[in-house]
Design an enzyme around this catalytic site. Structure first.
Site, PDB file in Angstrom:
ATOM      1  N   GLU A 353       0.799  -1.230   0.000  1.00 48.94           N
ATOM      2  CA  GLU A 353       0.000   0.000   0.000  1.00 48.94           C
ATOM      3  C   GLU A 353       0.835   1.285   0.000  1.00 48.94           C
ATOM      4  OE1 GLU A 353      -2.607  -0.328   3.346  1.00 48.94           O
ATOM      5  OE2 GLU A 353      -3.577  -2.154   2.615  1.00 48.94           O
ATOM      6  N   GLU A 478      -6.465 -10.839  -0.449  1.00 48.74           N
ATOM      7  CA  GLU A 478      -7.299 -10.495   0.712  1.00 48.74           C
ATOM      8  C   GLU A 478      -8.773 -10.406   0.315  1.00 48.74           C
ATOM      9  OE1 GLU A 478      -5.740  -7.096   2.866  1.00 48.74           O
ATOM     10  OE2 GLU A 478      -3.695  -7.540   2.227  1.00 48.74           O
TER      11      GLU A 478
END
Length: 643
Positions: A353, A478
């Protein structure tokens, strides 16, 4: 009536529990089904239940000497039931409140539901939490189970939880997130969670076995129940630690400070203790693992970026941070190779991220509530994303053999997808350091309460097409898909459509990982994002992604008796304790549920049937259960007894 043996086992278990527990004296009885102690209360099937009508609050204590709470039973005309409640007054901190020690009351490795009604004196957010100290640690951890807002009225809070036998000082407590005002508590009940795990459902790892790995993520507390372990073993052939391999769990501050005191603050020390139950479970069941994550702006302690590891110190230089980064990555990989050489770490998220949704580097600074936890200490030191390529270079240098390295991000199907592709090209411009792209895939079925999903299936497909052209491996890391208002029909169709896209790109994808096991324990639990309900039963979205796919599921192999069998270990957790005796007893008395072919998720396995036969006489009997119990308390020294 049940046999006298159950009473004997229960009595010994109760005495042992009360000996090692600091629970104040009160009236107990024995629940013969679970061999645990239960406070006498209205709910006959509860592990613990009280409505305080007996005037007794002695099971509850303050949370340490500095807790100023005054706990007692009082009359309340607004009581949800009866006329009495437990009052908690005199609180000076919002963490002050009543605590219930679970030792001697509940069993480890069992999933429980807690329900309680609480009223704040005035507006406040009430939280039911769990305190527990992991094995090998002296530092307690605190887990928020559920929150609700009271505006001077009683609100009902319900949550699921579990814990392992190697955890210490486990307790449940009630606190607030706002002011330390008075609390009033009634109708607290703890019951074993329903278990409707379907052992005959198609196994996801075999349904998609010819295409890619199908995995899940778990935390230590989520993994604790045996039923969760059974679910994972049945359906998944990849496992990710949800939190326990992130920097704040791995970095050992005390060891870092000790080394810094000798003049070396460039060699960050690490520990895998937080992840131990997950790693051991993966090792013992031969489940490959994804490592998550090494370099991230969140869940990394700020002291890691400061001189002498002082959180209030100066930011270190770029040069020192590079040396710290290399040693940190080296030490993590050295630890897993040394301590868990038998685990197949087939993938690791190196960087996570680093882009905003617009595809730009994050703003510099400390991630906190003022910036939505979006600012980056890495950018604070490096000024941009130039820290990413060295991270992959170091990871490639030290990673376990065969471990592929990934850049992982969310909203990867939006504008940042171009930035991700460009980053990967730059990293590999003068070598091969990055192996793949991790698509987190946190999706929404009913976006903003509507009926249109976000992203659309076509948008998701376009991103997948773009990443496939890089020549890098792709992993969905995820996956979950939230839904509002229990619109499970829409969720089922969306999951099916997304999986159809992934199947279309199966030649570019090596793993698909859902982020969690059951809806109630998901980080997005309020919107039911996963494939299994809280009781482990399959949801329509599970059925929609297995329907129509031909596959072969191998049968469970026979486990012969021999030197590899740990006699007495009926439940297969590599140790002998009272839980093994209880399982044998259940299997003998209710074989249709707990025998080798039983319907319960916690039924005896073929191995357990062999290991549980400890008296040397053919077949399991109550005598085997009693012999295991005697072994636990020292009355028997060796198994099998008559061999």
């Amino acid at each position: 009536m049940r046999s006298d043996l159950i009473k004997k086992l229960s009595l010994i278990a109760v005495c042992a529990a009360m000996t090692c527990s600091a629970v104040p004296s009160t009236v107990f009885t024995v629940n013969a089904d679970t061999s645990t102690t239960v406070k006498l209360a209205a709910s006959s099937d509860a592990a613990f239940s009280t409505d305080f009508e007996d005037g007794d609050a002695s099971m509850f204590s303050k949370r340490g000497d500095s807790d100023t709470s005054v706990i007692k039973v009082v009359e309340d005309s607004a009581a949800p039931s009866g006329s009495k409640v437990m009052s908690v007054t005199g609180r000076s901190k919002n963490w002050n409140g009543p605590s219930l020690a679970v030792e001697g009351i509940l069993e480890p490795y069992v999933k429980y539901d807690i329900t309680v009604k609480v009223k704040a004196q005035w507006y406040n957010t009430i939280c039911v939490s769990m305190q527990h100290t992991p094995a090998g640690s002296d530092s307690p951890q605190y887990t928020n189970l559920v929150k609700a807002v009271s505006q001077g009225d009683y609100v009902e809070l319900t949550a699921s939880f579990s814990y392992g036998s190697d955890e210490k000082d486990v307790s449940l407590y009630i606190e607030t997130t706002g002011d330390a005002n008075d609390l009033y508590i009634d109708d607290l009940t703890i019951c074993e969670s329903p278990n409707n795990l379907d052992l005959n459902a198609p196994s996801l790892k075999y349904v998609y076995g010819d295409m890619f790995k199908f995995g899940t993520a778990t935390t230590v507390s989520e993994l604790a129940p045996k039923s969760t372990k059974t679910l994972i073993k049945k359906h998944f052939n990849s496992l990710t630690a949800g939190n326990e391999l992130k920097p704040d769990s791995v970095l050992d501050q005390q060891a870092c400070l000790a080394l810094a005191a000798s003049g070396n603050d460039e060699d960050p020390q690490v520990t895998l203790d937080a992840a131990k139950p997950i790693l051991e479970f993966a090792r013992d069941n031969n489940i490959p693992m994804r490592g998550h994550v090494l370099v991230w702006h969140q869940q990394t302690p700020i002291w890691f970026f400061k001189e002498n590891y002082d959180p209030n110190g100066e930011w270190v230089s770029k040069e020192k941070m590079l040396r710290r980064m290399e040693n940190y990555i080296k030490n993590v990989f050295t630890a897993v190779k040394t301590e868990y050489p038998d685990i197949d770490f087939y993938a690791w998220d190196v960087v996570n991220e680093c882009f905003t949704d617009a595809g730009a580097p994050r703003n510099p600074g400390v991630p906190d509530s003022s910036n939505g936890y979006q600012s980056s200490p890495w950018v604070q030191i490096f000024g941009d994303n130039s820290f990413i390529k060295p991270a992959f270079e170091f990871a490639k240098k030290y990673a376990p053999e065969g471990c592929k390295l990934y850049y992982n991000d969310y909203n990867e199907y939006m504008q940042k997808s171009d930035a991700i592709v460009k980053l990967c090209e730059e990293i590999n411009s003068d070598g091969h350091y990055i192996d793949g792209i991790g698509m987190q895939s946190h999706l929404n079925v009913t976006n903003n309460g509507g009926s249109d999903p976000f992203p659309s299936v076509s948008t998701y497909r376009k991103a997948l097409e773009k990443f496939s052209k890089t020549g890098l491996d792709i992993q969905v890391t995820e996956l979950d898909a939230t839904v509002n208002d229990k619109r499970f029909d829409l969720q089922a169709k969306y999951y099916s459509d997304i999986m159809d896209v992934l199947v279309d790109y199966k030649d570019y994808i090596s793993a698909v990982v859902v982020w969690g096991t059951t809806d109630d324990l998901s980080w997005r639990a309020d919107r039911d994002p996963l494939l299994f309900n809280a009781d482990y039963s399959v949801k329509p979205c599970f059925e929609s992604i297995v329907d129509g796919i031909e596959y072969t599921e191998p049968s469970e192999p026979e486990v012969p008796a021999g030197p590899t069998v740990l006699y007495g270990d009926a439940n297969g957790d590599n140790k002998i304790d009272i839980l093994d005796a209880i399982l044998v007893l259940k299997a003998v008395q209710d074989p249709s549920k707990y025998g080798v072919n039983g319907t319960s998720a916690d039924h005896l396995t073929k191995y357990g049937e062999i290991a549980g036969n400890v008296d040397g006489i053919s077949g399991l009997t109550e005598d085997d259960a009693l012999a295991i119990q005697k072994y636990v308390v020292g009355g028997v020294q060796e198994f099998p007894i008559a061999k």
